[in-house]
Every structure is written in structure tokens, then in C-alpha cells.
Design a protein around this motif. Structure first.
Motif, PDB file in Angstrom:
ATOM      1  N   ASN A 120       0.828  -1.199   0.000  1.00 51.96           N
ATOM      2  CA  ASN A 120       0.000   0.000   0.000  1.00 51.96           C
ATOM      3  C   ASN A 120       0.867   1.256   0.000  1.00 51.96           C
ATOM      4  O   ASN A 120       2.015   1.241   0.466  1.00 51.96           O
ATOM      5  CB  ASN A 120      -0.935   0.012   1.206  1.00 51.96           C
ATOM      6  N   THR A 145      -3.186   8.678   2.379  1.00 51.61           N
ATOM      7  CA  THR A 145      -3.894   7.752   3.255  1.00 51.61           C
ATOM      8  C   THR A 145      -4.358   8.471   4.522  1.00 51.61           C
ATOM      9  O   THR A 145      -3.830   9.512   4.890  1.00 51.61           O
ATOM     10  CB  THR A 145      -2.981   6.554   3.605  1.00 51.61           C
ATOM     11  N   GLU A 182      -3.737   1.135  12.041  1.00 52.44           N
ATOM     12  CA  GLU A 182      -3.767   1.372  10.597  1.00 52.44           C
ATOM     13  C   GLU A 182      -5.056   2.087  10.193  1.00 52.44           C
ATOM     14  O   GLU A 182      -6.125   1.808  10.732  1.00 52.44           O
ATOM     15  CB  GLU A 182      -3.656   0.051   9.847  1.00 52.44           C
ATOM     16  N   HIS A 229      -8.454   2.841   8.344  1.00 51.94           N
ATOM     17  CA  HIS A 229      -9.453   1.886   7.879  1.00 51.94           C
ATOM     18  C   HIS A 229      -9.322   1.656   6.382  1.00 51.94           C
ATOM     19  O   HIS A 229      -8.781   2.478   5.641  1.00 51.94           O
ATOM     20  CB  HIS A 229     -10.846   2.384   8.222  1.00 51.94           C
ATOM     21  N   ASP A 230      -9.847   0.531   5.949  1.00 53.89           N
ATOM     22  CA  ASP A 230      -9.635   0.062   4.583  1.00 53.89           C
ATOM     23  C   ASP A 230      -9.993   1.108   3.530  1.00 53.89           C
ATOM     24  O   ASP A 230      -9.290   1.278   2.536  1.00 53.89           O
ATOM     25  CB  ASP A 230     -10.455  -1.213   4.349  1.00 53.89           C
ATOM     26  N   GLU A 231     -11.092   1.839   3.743  1.00 58.46           N
ATOM     27  CA  GLU A 231     -11.535   2.801   2.733  1.00 58.46           C
ATOM     28  C   GLU A 231     -10.626   4.024   2.653  1.00 58.46           C
ATOM     29  O   GLU A 231     -10.745   4.839   1.718  1.00 58.46           O
ATOM     30  CB  GLU A 231     -12.976   3.249   2.993  1.00 58.46           C
ATOM     31  N   LEU A 291      -7.186   3.673   2.789  1.00 57.43           N
ATOM     32  CA  LEU A 291      -5.885   3.206   2.323  1.00 57.43           C
ATOM     33  C   LEU A 291      -5.745   3.458   0.826  1.00 57.43           C
ATOM     34  O   LEU A 291      -6.737   3.557   0.103  1.00 57.43           O
ATOM     35  CB  LEU A 291      -5.722   1.717   2.611  1.00 57.43           C
ATOM     36  N   LYS A 315      -4.314   1.582  -2.264  1.00 52.49           N
ATOM     37  CA  LYS A 315      -3.858   0.241  -2.648  1.00 52.49           C
ATOM     38  C   LYS A 315      -3.283   0.257  -4.061  1.00 52.49           C
ATOM     39  O   LYS A 315      -3.497   1.204  -4.819  1.00 52.49           O
ATOM     40  CB  LYS A 315      -5.033  -0.727  -2.539  1.00 52.49           C
TER      41      LYS A 315
END
Length: 533
Positions: free
Chosen positions: A365, A485, A498, A500-502, A504, A506
Motif C-alpha cells: 500500500n 492515506t 492502521e 481503515h480500509d476505505e 488506504l 492500494k
């Protein structure tokens, strides 16, 4: 302790059939350094569930102690700075306000998500809203409501509403009558509402803003017209460098790096280092924590990736009618990335940078997608149209509103006790850097940008552990980003640190475009978004 927003919702869901007791997070939202992302997500869960009462942010105030180094420079010290062993390092520096009671940027996010009144949109273009009173025992008569409409950050209409009577935990209709503004091409319109105290309270003075909301008015406006220049450009294509010049501009592109290395507009140098690819941010304490906990140290490969870019093809593809286009193709070996940079230069000195990066699926990432350069530190006056006024990030910008803001590079940002990434703004239409002589460079995004202007180098911020280790230079570092990010911060010691996924970034393909627009006292640019070529 320290549940994620989803953990909190799951706890309530799993226990609700047999348990109706209140749920309180005894500690959450670890506010260590540049942190406190996801606050809105937490409070979306709390407001949704009657059993959820809230929680205790860890914590309220930093516990730093002023210390003076051997050069007489004061800094805030933390664990280990007094010969104390064992110690917990900077884990005493995790408040939403600083040791000297200065509010950190996170404070404004907390204020917004906790405000006692919520205004939501029914149809903002018709002035139709709903107002929810979250107070437990009083109506809204203590507040005066003021509203305004902005065009590119400038107020063009405004008014007040004196009578608010919505009862506790009730919702009322709110109608604000106004005439539709006369729309201008390439312009953005926002409806802003503020609730202010009508009289002094023990905790605040009359006029203090207790709650606010902002709504984008999605009018259909004409697009910008294409700009042309009648001034012809001369291109000198040598073995190692391409020079594009006329009486207005001199720009050089290094064929080895593929980067713009010199940009002079009407005798003023606008860059003090190459405009280069940048995928890195100085690690936040959350970044350090989650990389250690999840063994994602390969993300460090992005730190110097921009310096490792190799231009494999640099070619002039057009030079006619006052427009030159230079195309750059190249690669970064590790992490494997293909890059296409295209520079469009007009005879009036304006430049467009088009960026495409294809990041291999196996790459880690990415902290940020953007470009970076240094500018002489005389360009210290900043104006921007975007979210502010406080620094904000993808997961911590609910409390920041789009507006026209200005400041000084040396004072507009909160500097963290433990040096790290700081000073970013999101949803930026444009920003301008100006020197005392009125010379400026304006950066305008084809779409919304992130940006920051910092007195220190990214490497200095990465390596320093205290503010007295930061080195002032004769330049500022400018970041022009597509994205960065989030800051995360559910905790600062586990994978939960870390983002949250949304939030990041990628591996994938990323594209953006921005304009570099020089100006001076004689060539003021009224609406940067009207320039397109």
C-alpha cells in the motif's frame, strides 16, 4: 477498550437480545500525534444505537515538559528524555489539546461530531432543511442561526434566523428563503449554516459558534473555456536536457530523471528543487505502530521511490501555436511502478502536469500519490480554496469546511511534539504561494487535490524525534497530491492503528492533472478554475 467502530456495533448487536444495559467505551480514539481519524464513524454508531452512550477519548491533554537543549532551544520532552528507565516514550503525548492548552487539529473534528445540534439537507437548493436538537433538557432558543452562500469561497448572500424553538430530541423543518445566485462558469457554491450563542455563558462568550453545517449546492455551471497563448515557444533539445523558453518563461526538463528541474517565470525562479514523484509521508506514530504490528515494513520501499524513477523516453510531441507538449515514460523498479508524465507548456508561462502511475498488484500500500518540490521560503503567504482552516485528512475532515483561507507557512499548521507528517488539507480546488513582491505561483487541480507546504524536509521529519531536531532551511517543501492515506488511530500499538480500509491507497492505476499558474501584481487570476488547456 479501544474497539473499532464496527466492534462497537457488533457488541451492541450481539448482546441486544438479552441485555439492554448502556454501552460506554472506557477508552477509545487514541489521539497520539497526528491521529484521531474515524471519529465520525464512531459517532455514527453511537447516534444510531440508544444503548451507546459514547466514550472517553484517550486522552484530554498532553503531558509534555519543557526542556532546553545544549544550544538553548526549547522543546517538549517526553518519556526517556530525563534518563528515566524504563519509560513509555511519547505515550504521554496523546491529548486532543497540547501541553500548553493549544487545541490540536483533532479537537475541531471532535467538536463537530459531538455538536448538540444537527442540520441535514432536504433540498438545499430550495432552502429546505431539518434541524435535530440533541440537547437533553433545553430547546434551541439560546441560539441564533446565521447562514450564507459562498461562490468560490466568497460570501455572496447571507442572513439570520433568530427564533429556534425545537424541543429536546425533536426534529423540526427549517426553511431558509433565498434567491438563486447568478451562476458563473467553473464556479462552486456552498450553503453554510452556523448556530451561535445569543448571550454569554460561563463557558463561552456571546457569538461563539456551537454548531455548523455545510452543503454543496449542485448547480449546473458552464465549464471553463480552453485557454490559448499567442506567444511562440522555442525548444532546445539537447542530449541531457530539454529547454522550453520565450520572453515569459524558461523551463528545463532533465532527460535522465524526466523531472522539471527549473521553472522561471518573468525572471522569478518558482522551484528550488525538481518537481518529482512522491509516494511517501513522514511516518506518523500510528504508521510506525501498525507497520510493526502487521510486519508491513515493505511499505518503507516507497520512501525513496520518487528518487529512483528512471525516465526511459523523454520526447517533444508538439510545439505549435504557443503550446509545447513533452511526454515522459519511465519506471520505478521497487515497488514496481510504470509512470507517464506529460508537461504542457503555454507561451504565457502556464504549465499543466498530467500524471499516470500504474502500481503493480504485488506492491505494498502507498502512503500518498503525488508530486513534491521545494520553493524559496520567501513564498510564505498561502491562500487556498478547500477544506480548512485546520489541517485535515481523508478520515478526519468532517469538521473542516470548504472555504477560502489564508495563512503563513510558518504559523498555519500545528507542529506535533513528535515530528511526523502534518499540515495536509483535502478537497483543494487551488492554492497559491506568494512572496512579498506580489510574485506567486498558483496550483489548480483539474479535480480536487490534497496539498501541504512545510518548512522542513520530509526526510528531516522522518528522522527527528523532537522538534529541536528540525532544521529550518531557505526553502519550503510543497506537496501536490491526488490523495494521501488517512491518519487512523483506533489505537497506536496494534493492527488497529492502521487507517481503515476505505482510507488506504492500494496498488492500482492513478491519474490526476494540475496546473502551475505564475502571476504577479499585474496579472491577477480571479478564478483559477476558469483556466484549462
Amino acid at each position: 477498550m479501544y474497539p473499532s467502530p464496527q466492534d462497537l456495533q457488533d457488541l451492541i448487536d450481539h448482546t441486544s437480545p438479552i441485555d439492554n444495559r448502556p454501552v460506554v467505551m472506557c477508552e477509545y480514539a487514541h489521539s497520539m500525534g497526528n491521529s484521531t481519524g474515524n471519529m465520525k464513524k464512531y459517532w455514527d454508531v453511537i447516534y444510531k444505537n440508544d444503548r451507546a452512550l459514547g466514550g472517553y477519548i484517550w486522552d484530554w491533554i498532553d503531558q509534555g515538559i519543557v526542556k532546553t537543549d545544549e544550544n538553548g532551544v526549547e522543546f517538549l520532552a517526553y518519556g526517556g528524555d530525563f534518563g528515566d528507565k524504563p519509560n513509555s516514550g511519547s505515550f504521554c503525548i496523546n491529548g486532543v489539546i497540547a501541553s500548553d492548552r493549544t487545541p490540536k487539529p483533532a479537537m475541531y473534528e471532535c467538536k463537530k461530531v459531538n455538536q448538540p445540534v444537527e442540520i441535514s439537507e432536504i433540498n438545499a437548493q430550495k432552502g429546505e432543511f431539518k434541524i435535530l436538537n440533541r440537547h437533553h433538557a433545553i430547546n434551541l432558543s439560546k441560539y441564533e442561526l446565521s447562514w450564507n452562500i459562498t461562490e468560490n469561497g466568497v460570501v455572496i448572500k447571507q442572513g439570520t434566523i433568530d427564533q429556534l424553538t425545537t424541543a429536546p430530541f425533536k426534529t423540526s423543518a427549517l426553511k431558509i428563503s433565498y434567491k438563486k445566485p447568478k451562476l458563473k462558469a467553473a464556479s462552486a457554491y456552498y450553503f453554510n449554516i452556523e448556530g451561535k450563542l445569543k448571550s454569554n455563558e460561563l463557558w463561552a462568550k456571546k457569538g461563539y459558534i456551537v454548531f455548523n453545517e455545510q452543503f454543496k449546492l449542485n448547480y449546473t455551471v458552464k465549464e471553463a473555456t480552453t485557454v490559448k497563448s499567442a506567444s511562440a515557444l522555442n525548444i532546445i533539445d539537447k542530449e541531457n536536457v530539454i529547454t522550453v523558453e520565450n520572453k515569459n518563461v524558461k523551463l528545463q526538463i532533465d532527460k535522465g530523471s524526466g523531472y522539471i528541474t527549473s521553472y522561471i517565470s518573468k525572471g522569478t525562479s518558482l522551484i528550488a528543487s525538481p518537481l518529482k514523484l512522491n509516494f511517501w509521508r513522514a511516518e506518523t506514530e500510528n504508521d510506525e505502530a501498525y507497520r510493526k504490528a502487521t510486519k508491513k515494513q515493505n511499505e518503507l520501499d516507497w520512501m525513496h521511490a520518487g528518487d529512483q524513477f528512471k525516465a526511459e523516453q523523454v520526447a517533444v510531441v508538439k510545439n505549435e501555436n504557443g503550446k509545447a507538449i513533452i511526454d515522459v515514460l519511465g519506471t520505478i523498479e521497487k515497488p514496481k511502478t510504470e509512470v507517464n508524465l506529460q508537461y504542457t507548456i503555454l507561451g504565457n508561462g502556464q504549465v499543466k502536469v498530467s500524471y499516470t502511475a500504474k502500481i503493480n498488484d504485488r506492491a505494498p500500500n502507498v502512503p500518498r500519490i503525488g508530486m513534491q518540490f521545494d520553493i524559496p521560503n520567501t513564498f510564505q503567504n498561502v491562500t487556498y480554496l478547500g477544506k480548512g482552516p485546520q489541517p485535515n485528512y481523508a478520515d478526519r475532515n468532517y469538521g473542516a469546511h470548504v472555504g477560502l483561507y489564508s495563512g503563513n507557512v510558518n504559523s498555519m499548521n500545528y507542529q506535533y511534539v513528535y515530528p511526523e507528517e502534518y499540515g495536509n488539507r483535502t478537497e483543494i480546488s487551488w492554492f497559491k504561494l506568494e512572496n512579498p513582491k506580489g510574485k506567486s505561483v498558483l496550483v489548480s487541480g483539474e479535480d480536487k487535490l490534497n496539498f501541504s507546504v512545510i518548512p522542513y524536509s520530509t526526510q528531516n521529519l522522518q528522522e527527528a524525534k523532537h522538534t529541536n531536531e528540525l532544521v529550518n532551511r531557505d526553502v519550503f517543501t510543497v506537496n501536490i497530491d491526488l490523495n494521501q492515506t488517512g491518519v487512523g488511530g483506533d489505537d497506536t500499538w496494534s493492527p488497529g492503528a492502521e487507517p481503515h480500509d476505505e482510507y488506504l491507497i492500494k496498488p492500482g492505476t492513478y491519474q490526476y492533472q494540475f496546473y502551475l499558474l505564475p502571476s504577479d501584481l499585474k496579472t491577477t487570476i480571479k478564478n483559477p478554475k476558469s483556466i484549462k488547456f
